[in-house]
Enzyme design. Structure first.
Site: not given
Ligand code: EPZ
Length: 427
Positions: A22-23, A100, A124, A129-133, A314, A336, A406
């Site tokens: 999926k991911n 997301r 969530c 889960r911010p999107v600042d990066l 995960d 994480i 999902r």
């Molecule tokens: C992906 O989410 C996966 N989703 C998640 O799977 C998975 O748990 C996660 O990566 C970690 O491996 C998809 O691929 C669709 P991240 P993502 O950005 O990309 C922080 C599932 O169950 N962060 O690597 O959203 C964030 O809050 C899902 O299938 C920021 O601070 O994860 C987290 O603590 C759940 N700012 C860490 O980084 C940002 O702008 C890693 O998040 C982005 C992220």
């Protein structure tokens, strides 16, 4: 709403086909927005999140057609995506709040159209889960982004420019967003401290097939040369390592013996290492790998989630379910996401002994679990309760199965074919 009923106590024996990830599939589908040429994706799993992504892409103007895979639906779906023209640059709240991964359209829209308006996803069940990066990386490439009315309003009137960007923290989604934006930016982009998950490698391979030169694939530094046009391409989605790891833990729970067809052991080395210490055996086979635990007890082992190649977040909930039945104690640390222990109170209702202290959970193995009515707030937590249900005495009913749908394709069918007493109750 559907429920899943499990009568515990059966060993799993046989074979399970692992679906496409999926991911990996979600960002691959978004990559089709970059190009006006068709992108054919094979081995796409049939899941609720994939349907949501199709809905999102269609409202941006992507034409999507679906056909059964080469050997029928058991080998996934083949999607053909074509984006002759972007018809809307807005990703609305109603879809983004459901999933997301919708935020991944930000980079491609901005790169192709010079503007995008994407709803902020909000927090969530597993954390803020911010999107600042995502935002910082796109700004480094020349975008101007404001937040207004719950939306990210982004502009790049002169197009995006290649840049060097170092992620202060590893992010799968932000790496994917920037890789896609960089593919259509002017010049070279270098991403340092990029995520190295197999889903990132899968996206890189697909973008390369579309004609984008990328080097450093599989390392923490990715170099992407922007292109002006793309090639028609076909790509097969990587098998789901999280699904494979989940079934490995389900098999281990009741000392079963199952071959995971299409499973790639090298993608779950950290998981296999931990499970081997717990008493589980893995063997590569011609069709995937075999997992079994035929003799001896399950031992408590410590686990800490980390970015790839570390132990994946995960699989943390599933590992905890397994450890509830191990001999001795296990310390499970989640690094994480800040609140990814929502399964703990539900496991406790089945008789598990788990104490949470900040980001760590101490699991003391118990001789037996008891079936109960349980519900979960996210995908991986739901499946952890199903794994616990396989070992529990009596009946477990899992509510809110839409979380499971999902991300796990036909879970009850796959487990039942290996001898589990499990069924879906409709409505
Ligand atoms: C992906 O989410 C996966 N989703 C998640 O799977 C998975 O748990 C996660 O990566 C970690 O491996 C998809 O691929 C669709 P991240 P993502 O950005 O990309 C922080 C599932 O169950 N962060 O690597 O959203 C964030 O809050 C899902 O299938 C920021 O601070 O994860 C987290 O603590 C759940 N700012 C860490 O980084 C940002 O702008 C890693 O998040 C982005 C992220």
């Amino acid at each position: 709403m559907d429920r899943i009923r499990i009568n515990g106590g059966r060993q799993l024996k046989g074979e399970i086909r692992i679906s496409g990830a999926k991911n990996a599939a979600l960002p691959l589908m978004v990559a089709a927005m970059l190009s006006d040429k068709p992108l054919v994706l094979k081995n796409v799993p049939r899941l609720a999140d994939i349907s949501t992504m199709i809905q999102l892409l269609q409202q941006h103007g992507v034409e999507v057609s679906a056909a059964p895979g080469e050997n029928g639906h058991s080998r996934g779906t083949t999607l053909t995506l074509k984006t002759a023209k972007i018809t809307s640059t807005t990703a609305p709240y109603d879809i983004v709040r459901k999933m997301r991964a919708s935020v991944l359209v930000l980079g491609p829209l901005l790169a192709r159209e010079g503007r995008a308006k994407v709803s902020l996803p909000g927090g969530c069940a597993i954390g803020a889960r911010p999107v600042d990066l995502h935002i910082a990386g796109l700004k480094a490439m020349g975008a101007e982004i404001d937040i207004d009315g719950g939306y990210m309003e982004a502009r790049a009137p002169k197009g995006l420019k290649g840049a060097r960007f170092t992620f202060p923290k590893v992010s799968v989604g932000a790496t994917e967003n920037l890789m896609m934006a960089a593919s259509l930016a002017k010049g070279t982009t270098v991403l340092d401290n990029a995520a190295r998950e197999p889903e990132i490698t899968d996206l890189a391979e697909c973008l390369m097939a579309m004609g984008v030169p990328i080097s450093g694939v599989g390392t923490e530094t990715l170099t992407i040369e922007g292109v002006e046009s793309f090639r028609e391409a076909t790509h097969s989605v990587v098998p789901d390592r999280i699904e494979a790891g989940t079934y490995a833990m389900a098999v281990a729970m009741m000392a079963g013996d199952v071959e995971l067809l299409g499973g790639r052991l090298e993608l779950i080395e950290s998981v296999a290492g931990v499970l081997r210490s717990a008493g589980v055996t893995f063997e590569p086979t011609e069709r995937g790998f075999r997992v079994h635990r035929t003799n001896g007890a399950l031992h408590g082992v410590d686990v800490m989630t980390e970015p790839y190649p570390g132990f994946p977040t995960d699989l943390q909930a599933q590992m905890m379910a397994l450890m509830t039945r191990a001999e001795g104690a296990s310390m499970i640390t989640e690094t994480i996401f800040e609140s990814r222990f929502m399964h703990v109170p539900e496991l406790a209702r089945m008789g598990a002994n788990v104490t949470i202290h900040h980001e760590s959970a101490l699991v003391r193995g118990v001789p037996k679990l008891r079936g109960a009515e349980v519900m979960a707030t996210d995908l991986r937590a739901s499946v952890s309760l199903a794994i616990a249900g396989l070992a529990a005495e009596g009946q477990t009913t899992l509510h809110r199965v839409y979380h499971l749908d999902r991300g796990f394709e036909r879970l009850e069918e796959k487990l039942a074919a290996c001898g589990a007493d499990i069924e879906r109750l409709k409505g």
